[in-house]
Design a protein around this motif. Structure first.
Motif, PDB file in Angstrom:
ATOM      1  N   GLN A   1       0.827  -1.200   0.000  1.00  0.00           N
ATOM      2  CA  GLN A   1       0.000   0.000   0.000  1.00  0.00           C
ATOM      3  C   GLN A   1       0.868   1.260   0.000  1.00  0.00           C
ATOM      4  O   GLN A   1       1.944   1.304   0.597  1.00  0.00           O
ATOM      5  N   THR A   2       0.378   2.270  -0.675  1.00  0.00           N
ATOM      6  CA  THR A   2       1.051   3.571  -0.747  1.00  0.00           C
ATOM      7  C   THR A   2       0.074   4.641  -0.257  1.00  0.00           C
ATOM      8  O   THR A   2      -1.114   4.595  -0.588  1.00  0.00           O
ATOM      9  N   THR A   3       0.591   5.582   0.512  1.00  0.00           N
ATOM     10  CA  THR A   3      -0.224   6.700   0.990  1.00  0.00           C
ATOM     11  C   THR A   3       0.300   7.986   0.361  1.00  0.00           C
ATOM     12  O   THR A   3       1.510   8.227   0.335  1.00  0.00           O
ATOM     13  N   ALA A   4      -0.622   8.804  -0.158  1.00  0.00           N
ATOM     14  CA  ALA A   4      -0.235  10.066  -0.818  1.00  0.00           C
ATOM     15  C   ALA A   4      -1.244  11.150  -0.457  1.00  0.00           C
ATOM     16  O   ALA A   4      -2.451  10.879  -0.360  1.00  0.00           O
ATOM     17  N   ASP A   5      -0.732  12.358  -0.248  1.00  0.00           N
ATOM     18  CA  ASP A   5      -1.584  13.524  -0.009  1.00  0.00           C
ATOM     19  C   ASP A   5      -1.835  14.197  -1.354  1.00  0.00           C
ATOM     20  O   ASP A   5      -0.934  14.825  -1.926  1.00  0.00           O
ATOM     21  N   LEU A   6      -3.044  14.049  -1.852  1.00  0.00           N
ATOM     22  CA  LEU A   6      -3.414  14.599  -3.154  1.00  0.00           C
ATOM     23  C   LEU A   6      -4.730  15.343  -3.037  1.00  0.00           C
ATOM     24  O   LEU A   6      -5.650  14.872  -2.360  1.00  0.00           O
TER      25      LEU A   6
ATOM     26  N   ALA B   1      -6.726  15.703   0.716  1.00  0.00           N
ATOM     27  CA  ALA B   1      -7.117  14.416   1.277  1.00  0.00           C
ATOM     28  C   ALA B   1      -5.907  13.490   1.290  1.00  0.00           C
ATOM     29  O   ALA B   1      -4.989  13.644   0.480  1.00  0.00           O
ATOM     30  N   ARG B   2      -5.920  12.566   2.208  1.00  0.00           N
ATOM     31  CA  ARG B   2      -4.856  11.548   2.294  1.00  0.00           C
ATOM     32  C   ARG B   2      -5.429  10.222   1.800  1.00  0.00           C
ATOM     33  O   ARG B   2      -6.364   9.663   2.389  1.00  0.00           O
ATOM     34  N   TRP B   3      -4.852   9.741   0.705  1.00  0.00           N
ATOM     35  CA  TRP B   3      -5.349   8.531   0.056  1.00  0.00           C
ATOM     36  C   TRP B   3      -4.378   7.380   0.276  1.00  0.00           C
ATOM     37  O   TRP B   3      -3.166   7.565   0.251  1.00  0.00           O
ATOM     38  N   THR B   4      -4.934   6.195   0.460  1.00  0.00           N
ATOM     39  CA  THR B   4      -4.124   4.987   0.605  1.00  0.00           C
ATOM     40  C   THR B   4      -4.647   3.935  -0.370  1.00  0.00           C
ATOM     41  O   THR B   4      -5.867   3.729  -0.479  1.00  0.00           O
ATOM     42  N   GLY B   5      -3.720   3.304  -1.077  1.00  0.00           N
ATOM     43  CA  GLY B   5      -4.127   2.278  -2.019  1.00  0.00           C
ATOM     44  C   GLY B   5      -2.925   1.690  -2.736  1.00  0.00           C
ATOM     45  O   GLY B   5      -1.781   1.821  -2.283  1.00  0.00           O
TER      46      GLY B   5
ATOM     47  N   PRO C   1       4.149   7.635 -10.026  1.00  0.00           N
ATOM     48  CA  PRO C   1       4.100   6.851  -8.786  1.00  0.00           C
ATOM     49  C   PRO C   1       3.075   7.351  -7.773  1.00  0.00           C
ATOM     50  O   PRO C   1       2.765   6.637  -6.821  1.00  0.00           O
ATOM     51  N   LEU C   2       2.541   8.557  -7.956  1.00  0.00           N
ATOM     52  CA  LEU C   2       1.521   9.057  -7.042  1.00  0.00           C
ATOM     53  C   LEU C   2       0.108   8.702  -7.478  1.00  0.00           C
ATOM     54  O   LEU C   2      -0.850   8.949  -6.744  1.00  0.00           O
ATOM     55  N   THR C   3      -0.053   8.150  -8.670  1.00  0.00           N
ATOM     56  CA  THR C   3      -1.384   7.750  -9.125  1.00  0.00           C
ATOM     57  C   THR C   3      -1.761   6.428  -8.475  1.00  0.00           C
ATOM     58  O   THR C   3      -1.034   5.437  -8.597  1.00  0.00           O
ATOM     59  N   LEU C   4      -2.886   6.432  -7.779  1.00  0.00           N
ATOM     60  CA  LEU C   4      -3.287   5.272  -6.982  1.00  0.00           C
ATOM     61  C   LEU C   4      -4.644   4.734  -7.406  1.00  0.00           C
ATOM     62  O   LEU C   4      -5.508   5.489  -7.881  1.00  0.00           O
ATOM     63  N   LEU C   5      -4.810   3.435  -7.223  1.00  0.00           N
ATOM     64  CA  LEU C   5      -6.138   2.869  -7.101  1.00  0.00           C
ATOM     65  C   LEU C   5      -6.436   2.929  -5.607  1.00  0.00           C
ATOM     66  O   LEU C   5      -6.000   2.073  -4.833  1.00  0.00           O
ATOM     67  N   ALA C   6      -7.138   3.970  -5.190  1.00  0.00           N
ATOM     68  CA  ALA C   6      -7.303   4.251  -3.766  1.00  0.00           C
ATOM     69  C   ALA C   6      -8.368   3.334  -3.159  1.00  0.00           C
ATOM     70  O   ALA C   6      -9.425   3.100  -3.752  1.00  0.00           O
ATOM     71  N   LEU C   7      -8.052   2.840  -1.967  1.00  0.00           N
ATOM     72  CA  LEU C   7      -8.969   1.979  -1.216  1.00  0.00           C
ATOM     73  C   LEU C   7      -9.406   2.617   0.091  1.00  0.00           C
ATOM     74  O   LEU C   7     -10.373   2.154   0.714  1.00  0.00           O
ATOM     75  N   ALA C   8      -8.705   3.665   0.509  1.00  0.00           N
ATOM     76  CA  ALA C   8      -9.000   4.305   1.794  1.00  0.00           C
ATOM     77  C   ALA C   8      -8.803   5.806   1.670  1.00  0.00           C
ATOM     78  O   ALA C   8      -7.974   6.286   0.888  1.00  0.00           O
ATOM     79  N   LEU C   9      -9.569   6.550   2.460  1.00  0.00           N
ATOM     80  CA  LEU C   9      -9.512   8.012   2.496  1.00  0.00           C
ATOM     81  C   LEU C   9      -9.313   8.448   3.932  1.00  0.00           C
ATOM     82  O   LEU C   9     -10.111   8.087   4.811  1.00  0.00           O
ATOM     83  N   ASP C  10      -8.219   9.194   4.155  1.00  0.00           N
ATOM     84  CA  ASP C  10      -7.892   9.685   5.502  1.00  0.00           C
ATOM     85  C   ASP C  10      -7.874   8.553   6.525  1.00  0.00           C
ATOM     86  O   ASP C  10      -8.394   8.681   7.644  1.00  0.00           O
TER      87      ASP C  10
ATOM     88  N   ILE D   1      -9.907   5.907  -8.655  1.00  0.00           N
ATOM     89  CA  ILE D   1      -8.654   6.441  -9.167  1.00  0.00           C
ATOM     90  C   ILE D   1      -8.391   7.803  -8.536  1.00  0.00           C
ATOM     91  O   ILE D   1      -9.295   8.635  -8.414  1.00  0.00           O
ATOM     92  N   VAL D   2      -7.152   8.033  -8.133  1.00  0.00           N
ATOM     93  CA  VAL D   2      -6.701   9.353  -7.685  1.00  0.00           C
ATOM     94  C   VAL D   2      -5.348   9.605  -8.334  1.00  0.00           C
ATOM     95  O   VAL D   2      -4.426   8.800  -8.194  1.00  0.00           O
ATOM     96  N   ALA D   3      -5.248  10.718  -9.063  1.00  0.00           N
ATOM     97  CA  ALA D   3      -4.008  11.048  -9.774  1.00  0.00           C
ATOM     98  C   ALA D   3      -3.676  12.517  -9.553  1.00  0.00           C
ATOM     99  O   ALA D   3      -4.573  13.336  -9.330  1.00  0.00           O
ATOM    100  N   PRO D   4      -2.404  12.881  -9.606  1.00  0.00           N
ATOM    101  CA  PRO D   4      -2.033  14.287  -9.442  1.00  0.00           C
ATOM    102  C   PRO D   4      -2.380  15.114 -10.674  1.00  0.00           C
ATOM    103  O   PRO D   4      -2.357  14.610 -11.804  1.00  0.00           O
ATOM    104  N   ASN D   5      -2.733  16.379 -10.444  1.00  0.00           N
ATOM    105  CA  ASN D   5      -2.960  17.348 -11.522  1.00  0.00           C
ATOM    106  C   ASN D   5      -4.026  16.889 -12.507  1.00  0.00           C
ATOM    107  O   ASN D   5      -3.892  17.056 -13.712  1.00  0.00           O
TER     108      ASN D   5
END
Length: 382
Positions: free
Chosen positions: A276-281, A293-297, A339-348, A362-366
């Protein structure tokens, strides 16, 4: 043309109907500068949004995934400039509207064409501003598609503005500075206090509109966010709920399909078992609001490589929702490989709720928020 009969010389056509000394060229030029700057900024940032949502073929592989906050800044500026342009347009029209009642209405063919170009400019600007305003409220009381109409009306407004600036260039040049460089006949001397009163009132209106609405995209103005339709400080807003999309009941046997040379299907428990990867996007929406938001996936690139999909591939992502303009979206390679583009499974830190895209999104930068696909069902090469 002959003078109008005495019976018609009443109301706005009567002599001396407009007494304010601020109905004069210098005031119009100053307000025109402010309004033109707002409209051109709005046009440029709106063009960025349009190209990110619907890029032409030559641009698909050149769209940048960085900076992370790029779309948040450009679309925030777009809505801020558009809202500020509303009182500016009103003040500008107030300054020049006595010219509507001049007689004769046209002194010749060129003068008639000039007045028709002004009518087109005013109509396009008003349609653009008020349709954009209603879009921030997600209210569409018209039968035509908003995005396409807004896009082409913007080009019409900017084209008419450039024609207007060219026609009025001598007047603009003469009144650009306080001391006119080229004297033009002015019927009456304009008292400076009247001009200052109009400009001060307009600046105050623009400031008030900006300060009480910009907080939906500018974090340090959140405390003044009184009239914006979204207040992200209270949690991540939702534009399209699971009930609206028909995804409140996700099948218990849901499995994500990743199609490729080594395609596979994977369930939610197995996705959570992967690294799992966590990113603030931020989520940044076309209506102008944005929220952190803080996404984990799971990194999307990891899922693609496992399916044998090579780097540099453009993806097609399909949602579980039954219909909607963004049920199927395409993601250029720059985002898919980031590397910051996630298939997010969790929020905060908590599993996604249905309204935020459960079981996976999906959560991706920009990227515009409408392209951050929720309720993902399938990922494949476009």
């Amino acid at each position: 043309m002959p003078a109008p009969p005495a019976a018609l010389r009443r109301g706005p056509l009567r002599p001396g109907a407009f007494r304010s000394p601020a109905h004069e060229p210098r005031t119009a030029v100053v307000l025109g500068r402010w309004l033109s700057a707002a409209l051109l900024l709005c046009f440029a940032t709106g063009l960025v949004s349009h190209l990110l949502q619907d890029p032409p073929g030559w641009l698909v592989h050149r769209l940048p995934s960085r900076p992370v906050d790029g779309y948040r800044v450009t679309q925030g500026l777009h809505v801020v400039a558009g809202l500020a342009a509303i009182p500016l347009a009103g003040a500008k029209l107030w300054t020049v509207y006595p010219r509507l009642f001049e007689w004769p209405p046209a002194r010749g063919v060129l003068h008639l064409l000039e007045r028709l170009s002004i009518a087109l400019l005013v109509a396009a600007v008003l349609l653009e501003l008020f349709s954009g305003l209603l879009n921030t409220l997600q209210w569409y009381p018209w039968p035509f598609p908003f995005r396409q109409t807004h896009y082409w009306t913007a080009w019409t407004a900017v084209g008419a503005l450039l024609v207007h600036l060219a026609v009025k260039a001598p007047v603009i040049a003469a009144h650009w500075r306080r001391a006119r460089s080229a004297p033009l006949p002015v019927p009456l001397p304009v008292p400076l206090p009247a001009r200052r009163a109009v400009l001060t009132a307009t600046a105050a209106a623009v400031g008030a509109v900006t300060l009480t609405t910009a907080g939906q995209s500018v974090p340090w103005l959140r405390g003044l966010d009184l009239f914006a339709p979204r207040r992200p400080g209270g949690g991540l807003p939702v534009n399209r709920t699971a009930a609206q999309a028909g995804t409140t009941a996700v099948p218990a046997d849901w499995r994500l399909a990743v199609d490729g040379p080594a395609g596979y299907r994977i369930g939610l428990a197995d996705l959570r078992a992967l690294p799992q990867t966590t990113a603030d996007l931020p989520i940044a929406c076309v209506e102008g609001w944005s929220a952190d938001a803080r996404w984990t996936g799971v990194r999307l690139a990891d899922l693609l490589r496992r399916a044998g999909i090579p780097a540099g591939s453009t993806l097609r992502i399909t949602s579980l929702e039954a219909d909607g303009p963004y049920r199927v979206t395409e993601m250029p390679a720059a985002y898919a490989d980031d590397p910051l583009t996630l298939l997010a499974l969790a929020l905060d830190g908590r599993p996604l709720t249905p309204d935020h895209g459960f079981p996976a999104r999906i959560v991706a930068p920009n990227r515009p928020g409408v392209l951050q696909t929720k309720w993902v069902a399938r990922i494949e090469v476009a």
